[in-house]
Design an enzyme around this catalytic site. Structure first.
Site, short mmCIF file in Angstrom:
data_model
loop_
_atom_site.label_atom_id
_atom_site.label_comp_id
_atom_site.label_asym_id
_atom_site.label_seq_id
_atom_site.Cartn_x
_atom_site.Cartn_y
_atom_site.Cartn_z
N GLU A 150 -11.19 16.53 -25.71
CA GLU A 150 -12.55 16.05 -26.00
C GLU A 150 -13.54 17.19 -25.79
O GLU A 150 -13.33 18.05 -24.94
CB GLU A 150 -12.89 14.85 -25.13
N ARG A 153 -20.30 16.12 -24.44
CA ARG A 153 -21.21 16.49 -23.35
C ARG A 153 -21.80 15.23 -22.76
O ARG A 153 -22.28 14.37 -23.51
CB ARG A 153 -22.37 17.33 -23.89
N LYS A 203 -9.37 23.90 -25.72
CA LYS A 203 -10.30 23.25 -24.79
C LYS A 203 -10.65 24.18 -23.62
O LYS A 203 -11.81 24.38 -23.29
CB LYS A 203 -9.67 21.94 -24.29
N PHE A 248 -26.60 27.50 -25.07
CA PHE A 248 -25.96 27.86 -23.80
C PHE A 248 -26.42 29.21 -23.26
O PHE A 248 -25.69 29.95 -22.62
CB PHE A 248 -24.43 27.76 -23.89
N LEU A 249 -27.69 29.50 -23.54
CA LEU A 249 -28.32 30.71 -22.98
C LEU A 249 -29.51 30.30 -22.13
O LEU A 249 -30.51 31.00 -22.08
CB LEU A 249 -28.75 31.66 -24.09
N LYS A 250 -29.41 29.14 -21.53
CA LYS A 250 -30.53 28.66 -20.71
C LYS A 250 -30.25 29.02 -19.25
O LYS A 250 -29.28 28.54 -18.65
CB LYS A 250 -30.62 27.13 -20.89
N CYS A 259 -16.58 19.26 -15.47
CA CYS A 259 -15.75 20.03 -16.40
C CYS A 259 -15.76 21.52 -16.09
O CYS A 259 -14.74 22.08 -15.71
CB CYS A 259 -16.18 19.77 -17.83
C1 UDX Z 1 -12.40 13.37 -17.70
C2 UDX Z 1 -11.06 13.96 -18.06
O1 UDX Z 1 -10.10 13.02 -18.12
C3 UDX Z 1 -10.82 15.19 -17.22
O2 UDX Z 1 -9.57 15.73 -17.36
C4 UDX Z 1 -11.83 16.12 -17.72
O3 UDX Z 1 -11.64 17.42 -17.31
C5 UDX Z 1 -13.16 15.59 -17.26
O4 UDX Z 1 -13.37 14.38 -17.83
P1 UDX Z 1 -13.77 11.73 -16.43
O5 UDX Z 1 -13.71 10.76 -17.54
O6 UDX Z 1 -15.05 12.48 -16.21
O7 UDX Z 1 -12.58 12.78 -16.56
O8 UDX Z 1 -13.27 11.14 -15.07
P2 UDX Z 1 -13.59 9.74 -14.43
O9 UDX Z 1 -14.95 9.29 -14.81
O10 UDX Z 1 -13.23 9.88 -13.01
O11 UDX Z 1 -12.57 8.76 -15.19
C6 UDX Z 1 -11.25 8.60 -14.90
C7 UDX Z 1 -10.95 7.10 -14.90
O12 UDX Z 1 -9.55 6.92 -14.78
C8 UDX Z 1 -11.59 6.36 -13.73
O13 UDX Z 1 -12.31 5.25 -14.23
C9 UDX Z 1 -10.41 5.92 -12.85
O14 UDX Z 1 -10.65 4.68 -12.23
C10 UDX Z 1 -9.31 5.84 -13.89
N1 UDX Z 1 -7.95 6.00 -13.35
C11 UDX Z 1 -7.63 7.06 -12.57
C12 UDX Z 1 -6.97 5.07 -13.68
O15 UDX Z 1 -7.24 4.09 -14.39
N2 UDX Z 1 -5.71 5.25 -13.22
C13 UDX Z 1 -5.37 6.31 -12.42
O16 UDX Z 1 -4.21 6.41 -12.03
C14 UDX Z 1 -6.37 7.24 -12.09
C1 UDX Z 2 -19.12 20.31 -21.04
C2 UDX Z 2 -18.87 20.82 -22.47
O1 UDX Z 2 -20.12 21.17 -23.07
C3 UDX Z 2 -18.15 19.77 -23.30
O2 UDX Z 2 -17.86 20.29 -24.58
C4 UDX Z 2 -16.86 19.42 -22.56
O3 UDX Z 2 -16.14 18.46 -23.27
C5 UDX Z 2 -17.15 18.93 -21.17
O4 UDX Z 2 -17.90 19.92 -20.46
P1 UDX Z 2 -20.86 18.70 -19.84
O5 UDX Z 2 -20.30 19.27 -18.59
O6 UDX Z 2 -20.99 17.24 -19.97
O7 UDX Z 2 -20.01 19.20 -21.10
O8 UDX Z 2 -22.35 19.28 -20.07
P2 UDX Z 2 -22.95 20.66 -20.63
O9 UDX Z 2 -24.09 20.29 -21.49
O10 UDX Z 2 -21.93 21.53 -21.20
O11 UDX Z 2 -23.54 21.32 -19.31
C6 UDX Z 2 -22.71 21.78 -18.26
C7 UDX Z 2 -23.55 22.45 -17.19
O12 UDX Z 2 -24.06 23.68 -17.66
C8 UDX Z 2 -24.75 21.64 -16.72
O13 UDX Z 2 -24.89 21.77 -15.31
C9 UDX Z 2 -25.93 22.29 -17.42
O14 UDX Z 2 -27.14 22.13 -16.73
C10 UDX Z 2 -25.47 23.74 -17.44
N1 UDX Z 2 -26.07 24.54 -18.53
C11 UDX Z 2 -25.79 24.24 -19.83
C12 UDX Z 2 -26.89 25.62 -18.22
O15 UDX Z 2 -27.14 25.91 -17.04
N2 UDX Z 2 -27.39 26.38 -19.24
C13 UDX Z 2 -27.12 26.11 -20.56
O16 UDX Z 2 -27.62 26.85 -21.42
C14 UDX Z 2 -26.31 25.01 -20.85
#
Ligand code: UDX
Ligand code: UDX
Length: 435
Positions: A150, A153, A203, A248-250, A259
């Site tokens: 995925e 963001r 990814k 992404f230059l902020k 992530c």
């Molecule tokens: C996701 C991706 O899966 C992770 O690898 C990526 O790098 C970041 O985003 P995210 O959706 O943010 O993770 O995590 P979270 O919100 O913690 O969701 C995971 C869900 O899985 C939770 O709702 C948790 O309850 C559930 N879970 C976890 C299960 O249902 N079974 C399990 O054994 C463990």
């Molecule tokens: C990121 C990736 O963008 C997305 O493609 C991936 O699937 C999951 O991880 P996310 O972590 O949800 O998404 O947010 P993102 O908008 O990428 O920001 C990540 C962090 O970087 C935040 O803390 C944000 O404030 C920071 N950021 C982003 C900066 O400091 N400067 C920038 O220019 C952009």
């Protein structure tokens, strides 16, 4: 198509809800009872713009259902997405035990053909491990494993899902490719079909590259501070070159979230295991850590003696438009200030309930004005758009000292100066004629 999403968190819930929105029959699985209870009432356990309404609509239409049972998912659905979390272990590697448990449970219930699709961010060999785990326990080999990373963001995840730049599918059979092509056909997005290993690497490489851009610009911002230049101007001048790109230059207080920090550490470990030292990524992480301390030093220099001072905080979430506090820079910045005996009062539009779980000794307040009342300095730690339209005169009057430190470069330095604030941001000097 009948789709199950195993792990209904930030990624899984958005993915499942959006598939339902596209007309598929979706079963979202989660082992968290509280989450399931909320979801069954049509409520979203997370704040993600547009998501709750979409959940409600699709539940009502009968296209979106929830369960705790992986067995039910395997029985009813041909496509099984795995999106459980992969938390970091102490050494930085991804902990894949949830993925292993889910794979075993799928194997125990496998009766006819199923496509198992890995969505969590995982090391390259994970697809193979999932295959081996299921093959060793299942009664037959009527299944495929695919990888479909995925790129959502948080804060714009629904939009990102429905209007993706690209969809990456890593497959090892024609049958798996056909199913995934059919699934994503309505989105009309460029489809990148690869091997399983390449999909996982896309990814990791994408996240690492984006994080590298952020650390690069943050380091540049420090140089701008020292040289009397303006990082916004420098970034714009760089970003207009299409080979560099403006996004992404902020500059700010460093990246957070679930992530970038953990995926970079995991990629670093994975490269090491493959016999390669990807030191560049370590540097990206180090710059990110020191960027938070750089901001703390700025606060210290502006306030002078921190001990016993009161500081207001606007924004706690790791970025705007989310309630997610995981690896939020605000956590480390607040901890560093509390170490100096600073009293903190903080406001965030959505993240307070998650923030309560990770921050102690903070007084959470109900609006930005309360956060500013009686403080020796006001910090901006998340770029919520509602902070752009505050009544700054009112804010200034209630502060003990009109000192603002903006970690997200949200405001125009000249405007802040005109409004009577001593204003500091990251990598931007106040124009000489106003200083
Ligand atoms: C996701 C991706 O899966 C992770 O690898 C990526 O790098 C970041 O985003 P995210 O959706 O943010 O993770 O995590 P979270 O919100 O913690 O969701 C995971 C869900 O899985 C939770 O709702 C948790 O309850 C559930 N879970 C976890 C299960 O249902 N079974 C399990 O054994 C463990
Ligand atoms: C990121 C990736 O963008 C997305 O493609 C991936 O699937 C999951 O991880 P996310 O972590 O949800 O998404 O947010 P993102 O908008 O990428 O920001 C990540 C962090 O970087 C935040 O803390 C944000 O404030 C920071 N950021 C982003 C900066 O400091 N400067 C920038 O220019 C952009």
């Amino acid at each position: 198509m009948k789709i199950a999403i195993i792990g209904s968190g930030y990624v899984g819930l958005v993915t499942g809800t959006c598939f339902a929105h596209l007309g598929h029959a979706v079963l979202c699985v989660d082992n968290n009872k509280d989450k399931l209870r909320l979801l069954k009432q049509g409520k979203s356990p997370i704040y993600e713009p547009g998501l709750e309404q979409m959940i409600r609509e699709n539940v009502k239409e009968g296209r979106l259902k929830f369960t705790a049972s992986i067995a039910e998912a395997v029985r009813k659905c041909e496509l099984l997405f795995i999106s459980v979390n992969t938390p970091p272990k102490e050494n930085g590697e991804a902990d894949l035990s949830f993925i292993e448990n889910v794979s075993q449970e799928i194997a125990r219930n496998l009766k006819s053909y199923r496509l198992i699709i890995e969505k969590s961010t995982v090391p390259v060999q994970t697809g193979e491990w999932i295959y081996k785990t299921i093959r060793a326990r299942a009664k037959h080999s009527l299944f495929d494993v695919a990888s479909n990373p995925e790129f959502l963001r948080e804060g714009s995840a629904v939009h990102d899902f429905l209007k993706p730049d690209r969809i990456v599918i890593g497959v090892s059979s024609a049958r798996a490719e056909k199913l995934l092509r059919k699934l994503y056909e309505p989105l009309k997005a460029p489809l990148v079909v690869t091997s399983l290993a390449s999909a996982g690497l896309i990814k990791h490489a994408s996240n690492s590259f984006l994080a590298t851009k952020i650390s690069f610009v943050n380091m540049l911002a420090r140089i701008c501070d020292a040289a009397g230049a303006d990082i916004e101007q420098v970034a714009r001048g760089m970003g207009l070159d299409p080979r560099i790109g403006a996004s992404f230059l902020k500059a700010g207080i460093g990246f957070g979230g679930f992530c970038f920090p953990k995926d970079l550490s995991a990629f670093l470990k994975m490269s090491e295991r493959l016999g390669m030292r990807f030191d560049l990524l370590q540097e990206v992480l180090d710059i990110n850590e020191s960027q938070k301390q750089y901001f703390v030093r700025k606060i210290e220099q502006a306030v002078w003696n921190l001990r016993g001072k009161k500081v207001g905080v606007l924004g706690l979430a790791f970025k705007a438009d989310t309630d997610d506090m995981r690896f939020a820079p605000s956590i480390d910045i607040i901890a560093a200030l509390q170490k100096e005996d600073v009293k903190i009062q903080a406001y965030d539009p959505q993240a307070v309930s998650n923030a309560r779980k990770v921050l102690s000794g903070v007084r959470f307040v109900k609006n930005p004005y309360e956060a500013a009342r009686g403080v020796d300095a006001l910090l901006v730690l998340t770029e919520w758009s509602e902070f752009l339209t505050l009544d700054f005169k009112r804010i200034r009057k209630t502060m003990n000292r009109a000192l603002m430190l903006d970690g997200r470069n949200l405001y125009n330095p000249a405007d802040m100066k005109r409004l009577g604030f001593e204003y500091h941001s990251v990598g931007r000097s106040v124009p000489a004629q106003l200083a």
